[in-house]
Design a protein around this motif. Structure first.
Motif, short mmCIF file in Angstrom:
data_model
loop_
_atom_site.label_atom_id
_atom_site.label_comp_id
_atom_site.label_asym_id
_atom_site.label_seq_id
_atom_site.Cartn_x
_atom_site.Cartn_y
_atom_site.Cartn_z
N ARG A 124 40.47 52.04 36.61
CA ARG A 124 39.62 52.07 37.80
C ARG A 124 39.10 50.66 38.06
O ARG A 124 38.81 49.91 37.14
N ALA A 125 38.96 50.39 39.31
CA ALA A 125 38.39 49.11 39.72
C ALA A 125 37.46 49.37 40.89
O ALA A 125 37.69 50.28 41.68
N GLN A 126 36.44 48.59 40.97
CA GLN A 126 35.52 48.74 42.08
C GLN A 126 35.41 47.38 42.75
O GLN A 126 35.26 46.34 42.09
N LEU A 127 35.48 47.40 44.05
CA LEU A 127 35.39 46.18 44.84
C LEU A 127 34.17 46.28 45.74
O LEU A 127 34.00 47.27 46.45
N ARG A 128 33.35 45.28 45.67
CA ARG A 128 32.19 45.24 46.55
C ARG A 128 32.40 44.10 47.55
O ARG A 128 32.50 42.95 47.16
N TRP A 129 32.48 44.43 48.80
CA TRP A 129 32.74 43.46 49.86
C TRP A 129 31.43 42.82 50.29
O TRP A 129 30.48 43.50 50.68
N THR A 130 31.38 41.50 50.22
CA THR A 130 30.20 40.76 50.65
C THR A 130 30.58 39.73 51.70
O THR A 130 30.08 38.60 51.71
#
Length: 119
Positions: A7-13
């Motif tokens: 699993r990977a989580q990407l937080r867009w900033t």
């Protein structure tokens, strides 16, 4: 062989990055305008030094524009009078003539500020 799910989580900033780049570009534009101001001061005709001291650099961070100006009642007249005689190295068009010469440096100053922000 057993395969496990990763699993990977990407937080867009993206908005924050865009704002940081904008601030860096504004900072670079001010530094570049100050560079042009210093370069132009080397060509400003000098009688008493008032014209040279009146030079200033400014930036409109919202519009991402920078300006270099000289603020004396006679600044424009001295800048435009091609027939006036000045000391060696000093000349009319003291601001206008510097801009093409310093364009590459101006671009490099702004780019350096943006690159520094993206690290």
């Amino acid at each position: 062989m057993r395969v496990t799910a990763q699993r990977a989580q990407l937080r867009w900033t993206g908005g924050a990055v865009t704002e940081a780049i904008r601030q860096a570009a504004a900072r670079g534009a001010l530094l570049a305008a100050e560079h042009v101001l210093q370069a132009s001061r080397q060509h400003v005709p000098i009688a008493e030094g008032t014209l040279e001291r009146s030079g200033t650099a400014s930036v409109d961070a919202r519009q991402l524009t920078a300006a270099v100006s000289y603020d004396t009642p006679y600044a424009v007249r001295v800048h435009e009078d091609l027939n006036a005689r000045h000391a060696p190295g000093r000349s009319a068009k003291y601001l206008e003539s510097v801009l093409p010469q310093e364009a590459a440096t101006v671009q490099a100053i702004i780019a350096a500020q943006v690159r520094r922000t993206l690290r």
